[in-house]
Design a protein around this motif. Structure first.
Motif, PDB file in Angstrom:
ATOM      1  N   GLY A  68       0.783  -1.217   0.000  1.00  0.00           N
ATOM      2  CA  GLY A  68       0.000   0.000   0.000  1.00  0.00           C
ATOM      3  C   GLY A  68       0.820   1.274   0.000  1.00  0.00           C
ATOM      4  N   SER A  69       2.135   1.194  -0.077  1.00  0.00           N
ATOM      5  CA  SER A  69       2.979   2.387  -0.066  1.00  0.00           C
ATOM      6  C   SER A  69       3.203   2.878  -1.489  1.00  0.00           C
ATOM      7  CB  SER A  69       4.306   2.084   0.624  1.00  0.00           C
ATOM      8  OG  SER A  69       4.998   1.059  -0.049  1.00  0.00           O
ATOM      9  N   THR A  70       3.993   3.954  -1.600  1.00  0.00           N
ATOM     10  CA  THR A  70       4.251   4.592  -2.894  1.00  0.00           C
ATOM     11  C   THR A  70       5.734   4.505  -3.232  1.00  0.00           C
ATOM     12  OG1 THR A  70       2.422   6.133  -2.591  1.00  0.00           O
ATOM     13  CG2 THR A  70       4.101   6.732  -4.202  1.00  0.00           C
ATOM     14  N   VAL A  71       5.995   4.151  -4.486  1.00  0.00           N
ATOM     15  CA  VAL A  71       7.361   4.176  -5.017  1.00  0.00           C
ATOM     16  C   VAL A  71       7.481   5.413  -5.904  1.00  0.00           C
ATOM     17  CG1 VAL A  71       9.073   3.005  -6.444  1.00  0.00           C
ATOM     18  CG2 VAL A  71       7.580   1.676  -4.925  1.00  0.00           C
ATOM     19  N   ALA A  72       8.416   6.302  -5.573  1.00  0.00           N
ATOM     20  CA  ALA A  72       8.593   7.538  -6.337  1.00  0.00           C
ATOM     21  C   ALA A  72       9.850   7.423  -7.184  1.00  0.00           C
ATOM     22  CB  ALA A  72       8.682   8.725  -5.399  1.00  0.00           C
ATOM     23  N   CYS A  73       9.722   7.752  -8.464  1.00  0.00           N
ATOM     24  CA  CYS A  73      10.861   7.703  -9.387  1.00  0.00           C
ATOM     25  C   CYS A  73      10.919   9.028 -10.136  1.00  0.00           C
ATOM     26  CB  CYS A  73      10.713   6.535 -10.353  1.00  0.00           C
ATOM     27  SG  CYS A  73      12.096   6.415 -11.528  1.00  0.00           S
ATOM     28  N   THR A  74      12.045   9.735 -10.008  1.00  0.00           N
ATOM     29  CA  THR A  74      12.223  11.011 -10.690  1.00  0.00           C
ATOM     30  C   THR A  74      13.508  10.958 -11.494  1.00  0.00           C
ATOM     31  OG1 THR A  74      13.412  11.956  -8.788  1.00  0.00           O
ATOM     32  CG2 THR A  74      11.020  12.276  -8.874  1.00  0.00           C
TER      33      THR A  74
ATOM     34  N   ILE B  84      18.815  10.103 -11.674  1.00  0.00           N
ATOM     35  CA  ILE B  84      17.614   9.293 -11.515  1.00  0.00           C
ATOM     36  C   ILE B  84      17.538   8.839 -10.068  1.00  0.00           C
ATOM     37  CG2 ILE B  84      16.377   7.216 -12.251  1.00  0.00           C
ATOM     38  CD1 ILE B  84      17.917   7.364 -14.881  1.00  0.00           C
ATOM     39  N   THR B  85      16.399   9.080  -9.422  1.00  0.00           N
ATOM     40  CA  THR B  85      16.212   8.715  -8.020  1.00  0.00           C
ATOM     41  C   THR B  85      15.003   7.808  -7.890  1.00  0.00           C
ATOM     42  OG1 THR B  85      17.179  10.816  -7.305  1.00  0.00           O
ATOM     43  CG2 THR B  85      15.897   9.587  -5.679  1.00  0.00           C
ATOM     44  N   VAL B  86      15.194   6.686  -7.195  1.00  0.00           N
ATOM     45  CA  VAL B  86      14.101   5.763  -6.867  1.00  0.00           C
ATOM     46  C   VAL B  86      13.976   5.746  -5.355  1.00  0.00           C
ATOM     47  CG1 VAL B  86      13.241   3.397  -6.987  1.00  0.00           C
ATOM     48  CG2 VAL B  86      14.500   4.368  -8.923  1.00  0.00           C
ATOM     49  N   ALA B  87      12.796   6.182  -4.853  1.00  0.00           N
ATOM     50  CA  ALA B  87      12.584   6.278  -3.407  1.00  0.00           C
ATOM     51  C   ALA B  87      11.401   5.429  -2.999  1.00  0.00           C
ATOM     52  CB  ALA B  87      12.365   7.742  -3.007  1.00  0.00           C
ATOM     53  N   ASN B  88      11.560   4.758  -1.855  1.00  0.00           N
ATOM     54  CA  ASN B  88      10.470   3.937  -1.319  1.00  0.00           C
ATOM     55  C   ASN B  88      10.629   3.821   0.192  1.00  0.00           C
ATOM     56  OD1 ASN B  88      12.772   1.997  -2.239  1.00  0.00           O
ATOM     57  ND2 ASN B  88      11.638   0.857  -0.681  1.00  0.00           N
ATOM     58  N   PRO B  89       9.526   3.605   0.906  1.00  0.00           N
ATOM     59  CA  PRO B  89       9.635   3.412   2.357  1.00  0.00           C
ATOM     60  C   PRO B  89      10.426   2.147   2.668  1.00  0.00           C
ATOM     61  CG  PRO B  89       7.369   3.873   1.707  1.00  0.00           C
ATOM     62  CD  PRO B  89       8.124   3.594   0.450  1.00  0.00           C
TER      63      PRO B  89
ATOM     64  N   HIS C 164      12.896   7.156   7.289  1.00  0.00           N
ATOM     65  CA  HIS C 164      13.158   5.806   6.768  1.00  0.00           C
ATOM     66  C   HIS C 164      12.682   5.665   5.329  1.00  0.00           C
ATOM     67  CE1 HIS C 164      14.746   3.524  10.218  1.00  0.00           C
ATOM     68  NE2 HIS C 164      14.137   4.469  10.921  1.00  0.00           N
ATOM     69  N   GLN C 165      12.911   6.717   4.550  1.00  0.00           N
ATOM     70  CA  GLN C 165      12.663   6.676   3.125  1.00  0.00           C
ATOM     71  C   GLN C 165      13.993   6.377   2.439  1.00  0.00           C
ATOM     72  OE1 GLN C 165       9.591   7.061   2.086  1.00  0.00           O
ATOM     73  NE2 GLN C 165       9.659   7.390  -0.111  1.00  0.00           N
ATOM     74  N   LEU C 166      14.083   5.252   1.756  1.00  0.00           N
ATOM     75  CA  LEU C 166      15.317   4.867   1.078  1.00  0.00           C
ATOM     76  C   LEU C 166      15.362   5.504  -0.303  1.00  0.00           C
ATOM     77  CD1 LEU C 166      17.916   3.126   0.842  1.00  0.00           C
ATOM     78  CD2 LEU C 166      16.460   1.291  -0.072  1.00  0.00           C
ATOM     79  N   GLU C 167      16.473   6.165  -0.607  1.00  0.00           N
ATOM     80  CA  GLU C 167      16.674   6.784  -1.918  1.00  0.00           C
ATOM     81  C   GLU C 167      17.898   6.139  -2.583  1.00  0.00           C
ATOM     82  OE1 GLU C 167      17.081  10.971  -1.642  1.00  0.00           O
ATOM     83  OE2 GLU C 167      15.016  11.318  -0.974  1.00  0.00           O
ATOM     84  N   LEU C 168      17.689   5.535  -3.724  1.00  0.00           N
ATOM     85  CA  LEU C 168      18.777   5.030  -4.557  1.00  0.00           C
ATOM     86  C   LEU C 168      18.961   6.006  -5.709  1.00  0.00           C
ATOM     87  CD1 LEU C 168      17.874   1.225  -4.630  1.00  0.00           C
ATOM     88  CD2 LEU C 168      19.577   2.374  -3.216  1.00  0.00           C
ATOM     89  N   ARG C 169      20.143   6.628  -5.782  1.00  0.00           N
ATOM     90  CA  ARG C 169      20.363   7.715  -6.733  1.00  0.00           C
ATOM     91  C   ARG C 169      21.443   7.310  -7.734  1.00  0.00           C
ATOM     92  NH1 ARG C 169      20.767  13.331  -4.002  1.00  0.00           N
ATOM     93  NH2 ARG C 169      18.587  12.694  -3.668  1.00  0.00           N
TER      94      ARG C 169
END
Length: 477
Positions: A387-393, A403-408, A463-468
């Motif tokens: 039910g969470s959101t994956v954000a990709c910018t 490019i950043t991929v963020a998720n809880p 606790h939001q993980l960001e892979l950049r």
């Protein structure tokens, strides 16, 4: 093999020995020259004493010589000698020690004393001084011309030669040189001891480092080189050695962990394959069961194939033999394609995607960049809470792509970040399934490095993980 210790000892001994010998011989030469000067001075003083005893009266030159006042001219052994002539060569007087023999006389007459070596009448080496002078006249004698051939009534000049043996002088000089050489030898012996102990003490820290390094092996890479007390000149060497040991220890640890992880990852599917084979052999008549076994075997084989393929790709990247095929591509299209593959799994877990990517073109390897983005999104889908959101910018600015991929990631801690890109690392091993073997992020980072990109991880306070992923936009790697 060349020895630093031997080279230092030999160089110091040769250098100090030559220096000591040069100083000793130089000082001896100065003293010997001074002794010869004093010898000549004493010889000249004795000649001048004889001159004071010489006078002339009406052209007759006489010397008032008394043996008792100068017994050295009458000594039975090692006597001294003198002889006096008029300027025209006529003999005036000679010492009894000559016994009728003559001393050599220089032809030239000079106002300055003339010193030179000679062989004495008794065969000994000697030294002589010759002086020309005008004997003192009586009070009524006219003080006129010095020509020895002048008529009577005029003053006449004379020549005096005094000689004596120089054996004592030469013996003293030889003793002086012998003493100088002896002192140089003693000094060299002392210097040799000092050099030996100094070099041994100076080389002790280097030898200690050598012993410590020699004791190292693959089982003791945790040891570190240390010199007590610390030595300033060796500090850079010790630091570099310890840094090398740190890298070696880390590399060996990675290899050990890698071997263990590979064995662990392949043990389960291999055991499953064996179990399926055993069951299939026991009940071969059950076609539905056999078909199900083959389906499971295919899934397990695919899992093993993915693991081996990923490991081979990692090995090629680390070995520098993985090729790249740069080409123009649109990042937003790659992201959309990667998410489309993951959409069913994301929907099953009620995950939402927030995608913000401009239609910007870059030059890079399409397949490898697609695999990087797919692994980043797959990691987010696999480990995000339902039910969470994956954000990709994605954005391209100033020649750089970001490019950043963020998720809880509530289960992660800051201490876990250094391990995210390790092979087979998973925060919770129990959550592993057949599709996620702990190699995706490791492969993504290796491919990113191959393409000239940087892949980093960050965990914010929520606790939001960001892979950049950052790298060049318009040039091929």
């Amino acid at each position: 093999m060349r020895s630093i210790r031997r080279r230092l000892v030999v160089s110091l001994l040769l250098g100090s020995g030559l220096l000591v010998l040069a100083v000793g011989l130089g000082a001896s030469a100065v003293v010997a020259r001074r002794l010869r000067h004093e010898f000549d001075h004493s010889l000249l003083a004795k000649a001048r004493a004889l001159v004071t005893l010489t006078g002339q009266d009406h052209g007759e030159v006489e010397i008032d010589f008394a043996d008792e006042f100068m017994p050295e001219f009458e000594a039975p052994s090692r006597p001294e000698y003198f002889q006096m002539w008029l300027a025209d060569g006529a003999l005036v007087e000679r010492s009894n020690s000559l016994g009728g023999r003559d001393l050599p006389r220089a032809a030239e007459l000079s106002d300055s004393p003339l010193h030179r070596d000679l062989r004495l009448p008794d065969g000994r080496p000697g030294r002589m001084v010759q002086i020309a002078f005008v004997p003192q006249p009586e009070d009524d004698e006219p003080e006129t011309a010095l020509d020895p051939r002048a008529p009577p009534g005029q003053l006449r000049s004379a020549v005096l030669v005094v000689a004596k043996g120089r054996e004592p002088l030469e013996a003293l000089i030889r003793s002086l040189y012998a003493a100088a050489i002896g002192m140089a030898a003693l000094l060299m012996a002392g210097i040799a001891l000092l050099v030996h102990f100094a070099v041994r003490g100076g080389m002790a820290p280097i030898e200690e480092i050598g012993r410590q390094v020699q004791a190292l092996d693959a089982e003791r890479l945790g040891s570190r080189v240390a010199v007590q007390p610390p030595v300033r000149e060796l500090a850079p060497i010790v630091e570099q050695l310890n840094a090398l040991l740190d890298r070696l220890e880390a590399a060996f640890e990675r290899e050990r962990r890698f071997s263990s992880d590979v064995a662990h990852e392949l043990r389960t599917p291999v055991a499953e394959l064996r179990s399926l084979a055993e069951v299939g052999v026991r009940w071969p008549e059950d076609r539905e069961a056999v078909q199900a076994f083959f389906e499971d075997a295919r899934a397990i084989s695919q899992q093993m194939e993915r693991t081996v393929t990923t490991l081979l790709a990692l090995a090629r990247c680390e070995g520098g033999i993985e090729a790249t095929e740069p080409g123009e591509l649109v990042v937003s299209e790659l992201l959309a394609d990667a998410w489309a593959v993951l959409a069913p799994e994301a929907a099953a877990r009620s995950l939402r995607l927030e995608l913000a990517a401009p239609a910007a073109s870059i030059v890079s390897d399409r397949e490898k960049l697609r695999l990087i983005l797919s692994n980043l999104l797959s990691n987010a889908v696999a480990y995000s809470p339902p039910g969470s959101t994956v954000a990709c910018t994605a954005r391209a600015d100033g020649g750089l792509l970001e490019i950043t991929v963020a998720n809880p990631a509530p289960h992660l801690t800051p201490a876990d970040l250094p391990h995210l890109f390790d092979r087979f690392w998973r925060k919770e091993a129990a959550r592993s399934d057949g599709r996620h073997g702990g190699l995706g992020l490791a492969l993504a980072r290796s491919f990113a490095t191959l393409l000239g990109f940087h892949l980093t991880a960050r965990l914010d306070p929520d606790h939001q993980l960001e892979l950049r992923l950052t790298g060049p936009v318009g040039t091929s790697p």
